[in-house]
Design an enzyme around this catalytic site. Structure first.
Site, mmCIF file in Angstrom:
data_model
loop_
_atom_site.group_PDB
_atom_site.id
_atom_site.type_symbol
_atom_site.label_atom_id
_atom_site.label_comp_id
_atom_site.label_asym_id
_atom_site.label_seq_id
_atom_site.Cartn_x
_atom_site.Cartn_y
_atom_site.Cartn_z
ATOM 1 N N GLU A 159 -9.816 -4.008 5.142
ATOM 2 C CA GLU A 159 -9.526 -2.969 4.146
ATOM 3 C C GLU A 159 -8.418 -3.435 3.213
ATOM 4 O O GLU A 159 -8.483 -3.255 1.988
ATOM 5 C CB GLU A 159 -9.124 -1.679 4.865
ATOM 6 C CG GLU A 159 -9.540 -0.391 4.163
ATOM 7 C CD GLU A 159 -11.042 -0.210 4.091
ATOM 8 O OE1 GLU A 159 -11.507 0.279 3.042
ATOM 9 O OE2 GLU A 159 -11.745 -0.554 5.050
ATOM 10 N N GLU A 214 0.794 -1.228 0.000
ATOM 11 C CA GLU A 214 0.000 0.000 0.000
ATOM 12 C C GLU A 214 0.829 1.282 0.000
ATOM 13 O O GLU A 214 0.439 2.270 -0.588
ATOM 14 C CB GLU A 214 -0.944 0.004 1.215
ATOM 15 C CG GLU A 214 -2.112 -0.939 1.037
ATOM 16 C CD GLU A 214 -2.859 -1.169 2.333
ATOM 17 O OE1 GLU A 214 -3.975 -0.657 2.457
ATOM 18 O OE2 GLU A 214 -2.324 -1.862 3.205
ATOM 19 N N HIS A 231 -4.209 -11.132 13.675
ATOM 20 C CA HIS A 231 -4.821 -10.990 15.000
ATOM 21 C C HIS A 231 -3.791 -11.093 16.112
ATOM 22 O O HIS A 231 -3.803 -12.014 16.911
ATOM 23 C CB HIS A 231 -5.935 -12.028 15.171
ATOM 24 C CG HIS A 231 -6.992 -11.919 14.115
ATOM 25 N ND1 HIS A 231 -7.888 -10.885 14.077
ATOM 26 C CD2 HIS A 231 -7.264 -12.697 13.048
ATOM 27 C CE1 HIS A 231 -8.691 -11.037 13.028
ATOM 28 N NE2 HIS A 231 -8.327 -12.124 12.387
ATOM 29 N N ARG A 288 -3.648 -1.801 13.671
ATOM 30 C CA ARG A 288 -5.130 -1.844 13.683
ATOM 31 C C ARG A 288 -5.561 -3.255 14.054
ATOM 32 O O ARG A 288 -5.616 -4.141 13.209
ATOM 33 C CB ARG A 288 -5.702 -1.435 12.322
ATOM 34 C CG ARG A 288 -5.468 0.040 12.019
ATOM 35 C CD ARG A 288 -6.212 0.508 10.779
ATOM 36 N NE ARG A 288 -5.947 1.906 10.516
ATOM 37 C CZ ARG A 288 -4.964 2.361 9.735
ATOM 38 N NH1 ARG A 288 -4.158 1.500 9.140
ATOM 39 N NH2 ARG A 288 -4.789 3.655 9.560
ATOM 40 N N ASP A 326 -5.948 -6.805 7.096
ATOM 41 C CA ASP A 326 -7.278 -6.562 7.675
ATOM 42 C C ASP A 326 -8.305 -6.508 6.545
ATOM 43 O O ASP A 326 -7.976 -6.737 5.379
ATOM 44 C CB ASP A 326 -7.298 -5.270 8.510
ATOM 45 C CG ASP A 326 -6.816 -4.048 7.723
ATOM 46 O OD1 ASP A 326 -6.746 -4.115 6.477
ATOM 47 O OD2 ASP A 326 -6.514 -3.021 8.358
ATOM 48 N N TYR A 361 1.401 -4.619 13.342
ATOM 49 C CA TYR A 361 0.309 -3.871 12.716
ATOM 50 C C TYR A 361 -0.566 -3.202 13.772
ATOM 51 O O TYR A 361 -0.938 -3.819 14.770
ATOM 52 C CB TYR A 361 -0.537 -4.802 11.843
ATOM 53 C CG TYR A 361 -1.507 -4.068 10.950
ATOM 54 C CD1 TYR A 361 -1.068 -3.061 10.105
ATOM 55 C CD2 TYR A 361 -2.865 -4.382 10.951
ATOM 56 C CE1 TYR A 361 -1.959 -2.384 9.278
ATOM 57 C CE2 TYR A 361 -3.755 -3.718 10.126
ATOM 58 C CZ TYR A 361 -3.298 -2.721 9.297
ATOM 59 O OH TYR A 361 -4.173 -2.047 8.487
ATOM 60 N N ASP A 406 -2.325 -4.504 3.659
ATOM 61 C CA ASP A 406 -2.408 -4.688 5.115
ATOM 62 C C ASP A 406 -3.274 -5.890 5.504
ATOM 63 O O ASP A 406 -4.217 -6.252 4.792
ATOM 64 C CB ASP A 406 -2.982 -3.426 5.777
ATOM 65 C CG ASP A 406 -1.975 -2.286 5.803
ATOM 66 O OD1 ASP A 406 -0.780 -2.551 5.620
ATOM 67 O OD2 ASP A 406 -2.386 -1.135 6.010
#
Length: 691
Positions: A86, A9, A345, A301, A84, A299, A82
């Site tokens: 998104e 990204e 996670h 988030r 997740d 990460y 990433d």
């Protein structure tokens, strides 16, 4: 020419990963989403199973073309956005645009940008997870249906530039509900009786507890005087001594929410700033020739507190070496050279505890170092042994009056040697030592001091408190908190006053319309259930179209009714009682993006405006007729004065509040003190706890 193309990204991440992977790999950045819903229209086909109409984002055409060209030359393309929802959606849209089979092993995810983690993740590529993509798409469609349908009604009926959204509307509701609680709060009187006692020249304090049978709540002075009359002389007998050993466990490693809360408490960072700096630490910092650019944290988030076994083992070895075996939480394991395949996670932690904050102080900015230290300390402490505290409760008796004293001391510091979690009210945990007391001992009281108190209204939300409340209610997700708090401020629905949220008049208007016409959008249980349904979509338990359809059928009826029933709200210009110093026309109050301001009524011929005065909703205590307004001195310092100046010369550097003193009915003000804001009376000794 490289054999493999990897798409991530951000350019910073691309540079770091390319160095890890070597010459056979070319790493390019999509710079976030390349494909998305159009800004100029709804982009959702409500007649055809809510299918989104995706387009190439304006300005991203050249980037997409560059990626297509590179993909054609590569033997294989890996999508490493990433880990997740998104990121999965970005990978999916890129796969579609570049004609990559989404069922092929094209997706690579890693939770940290370190050489071992990146190389290991490329050994385990997988297909794109369609359930994750569906969950992201469902949220995007849902938010678009809400925002692009309600916002035009607000534009038409109230003013341009307004918006409504699922999470932001609930956040605004919480702030307004709290403000109403404060306005409607009725203080209740209560008393305490504090005793100061002495043994062997050591003084300690105890509070009146009760009559021996039960705890007694003191509600008035008469009740207190009756108790004082029962006390005979100054000699008290030690009735009971209870000693206990209490263990205190460390807080777990950070989630996104707890990181935002703790950074607000300890570093005074806004949620948006915390996430921006965390992103920098995650994507990579150049830490010198030996290691080059490396990701310093995992990460950022996540709502998980899970920690990989390799990270635990490394932390335990570090704790053993630095502090000794007794400080380690469990059995020390051998550190594996390469971690197992990373997943999305894991908690937020340093990628290696061996990179201590002290070692990095010369390569990080001040704010980067402060946030890294917070993450490092929290993680190391989370792997340390519990603290052990010795607690003592002593009961003292005179007549049938029981006083109780509590004391504690740290017997073994454990994790507290490294880190102690902050609190919302910024109170510090203090240890109170009591002298050695035995049952039957006779103790002298030095003084017995009754004190009057009044219950206090609940505090306004800080960013940390609001994030915590949203998380506990199941509203939003880690990635949504910072942008939600940002948007309600940019729209002018709330303002920050002493770092606490206060709703504006505009926020009150928008909220009242939402309550009347879109109650389900601001319903906390409804919104929390919607978040739970999105999780079920991610787990593959529910079809996303079904969830959207269930919502939209009722929502569409509300939209039609609101468009017909809401009358145009004229936000009338209130006269200020002042004349424009430029043209002489009356000045009026207007409602702008950030609340009220003063403007010339002769607009557009005269464009004179003033932002230096702002009504705060409090009547002047001196003339009783004017409103107190916020003003600014020539040095830009804020003060408060009567709007009828110079006829009324009331002035205060401290902000007056609308509630009168419950003790003498005089003016209460908010006084800034070292640890926050304290409400004090301007006439008597009444004061409230610091917020």
């Amino acid at each position: 020419m490289a054999d493999y193309l990897v798409i991530v990204e951000s350019p910073a991440k691309a540079k770091t990963i390319e160095r890890y992977l070597g010459k056979k790999y070319k790493v390019k950045a999509s710079i976030g989403h390349v494909i998305d819903l159009p800004k100029s229209q709804m982009g959702i086909d409500t007649e055809n199973n809510y299918q989104p109409k995706y387009i190439t984002i304006r300005g991203k055409g050249p980037i997409l073309q560059e990626l297509k060209t590179a993909a054609k030359k590569a033997k294989k393309v890996f999508l490493a956005a990433d880990p997740d929802r998104e990121g999965e959606a970005i990978a999916y849209h890129l796969a579609k645009a570049l004609n990559i089979d989404t069922e092929s092993e094209c997706r690579v995810v890693f939770n940290e940008i370190t050489k071992d983690a990146v190389l290991e993740s490329f050994k385990h590529p997988r297909p794109i997870n369609k359930h994750l993509v569906d969950a992201q798409q469902a949220r995007r469609v849902l938010d678009r249906l809400v925002g692009y349908n309600i916002s035009p009604i607000l534009w038409k009926k109230v003013k341009k530039g307004l918006s409504a959204g699922r999470v932001q509307s609930v956040a605004l509701r919480l702030i307004i509900d709290r403000e109403n609680e404060i306005k409607n709060f009725v203080p209740e009187e209560y008393w305490t009786i504090e005793g100061k006692f002495e043994k062997d020249k050591k003084q300690f304090e105890a509070l009146y507890f009760g009559n021996g049978k039960e705890k007694v709540k003191l509600t008035n002075q008469k009740q207190v005087e009756e108790i004082l009359q029962k006390i005979e002389g100054s000699e008290f007998e030690v009735l009971n001594v209870t000693k206990k050993e209490r263990k205190r466990n460390p807080a777990p490693a950070f989630t996104t929410s707890s990181l935002q809360q703790e950074a607000a408490r300890k570093l005074n960072f806004r949620a948006k700033k915390t996430m921006m700096i965390a992103q920098q630490l995650y994507e990579g910092i150049d830490i010198g020739k030996q290691e080059g650019t490396v990701g310093l944290i995992t990460y950022m988030r996540t709502d998980s507190t899970r920690v990989s076994e390799a990270a635990k083992a490394e932390a335990m070895q570090y704790i053993y070496d630095q502090y000794g075996k007794e400080y380690v939480a469990g059995e020390i394991q051998k550190v594996k050279k390469q971690p197992a395949a990373q997943d999305a996670h894991e908690a937020i932690r340093p990628t290696s505890v061996m990179r201590t904050p002290e070692q990095l102080k010369d390569v990080l900015t001040r704010d980067q170092l402060r946030l890294y230290r917070l993450i490092w300390d929290r993680f190391v402490a989370s792997q340390m042994a519990p603290a052990v505290l010795d607690t003592v409760t002593v009961e003292l008796k005179n007549s049938d009056c029981i006083f109780r004293a509590n004391g504690s001391q740290v017997k073994f510091s454990g994790f507290m040697k490294v880190y102690v979690e902050g609190t919302d009210d910024q109170t510090e945990e203090t240890t109170k030592m009591l002298p050695d007391l035995q049952v039957g001992d006779k103790i002298k009281s030095v003084e017995i001091n009754p004190k009057q108190h009044f219950t206090q209204p609940p505090p306004r939300y800080t960013e940390a408190r609001l994030v915590k409340e949203l998380e506990e209610l199941g509203i939003g997700r880690p990635s949504t908190y910072a942008p939600t708090l940002d948007v309600i401020q940019r729209r002018g629905y709330v303002q920050l006053d002493n770092k606490r949220f206060v709703p504006t008049e505009l926020g009150e208007i928008v909220h009242s319309l939402m309550v009347e016409f879109f109650p389900e959008i601001i319903d906390i249980e409804f919104t929390a259930k919607m978040e739970a349904d999105l999780d079920k979509i991610e787990e593959g338990k529910i079809d996303w179209i079904q969830i959207i359809d269930n919502f939209y059928k009722d929502f569409e009826k509300h939209l039609q009714y609101a468009d017909e029933a809401i009358e145009k709200i004229e936000i009338k210009d209130e006269p200020t009682g002042e004349d424009c110093e430029i043209c002489g026309a009356p000045m009026v109050y207007k409602l702008g993006r950030y609340g009220k301001f003063m403007a010339c009524s002769n607009f557009p011929e005269c464009r004179n405006t003033k932002t230096i005065t702002k009504p705060i909703g409090v009547k002047c205590p001196k003339c009783k007729t004017g409103e107190i307004v916020e003003r600014k001195s020539k040095t830009k310092r804020v003060f408060y004065g009567c709007e009828k100046y110079p006829d009324c010369d009331f002035m205060s550097w401290d902000k007056p509040i609308s509630r009168p003193c419950p003790k003498c009915n005089s003016l209460l003000v908010e006084k800034k003190v070292k640890k926050g804001v304290q409400v004090q009376c301007t006439n008597c000794d009444y004061e409230e706890s610091t917020q």
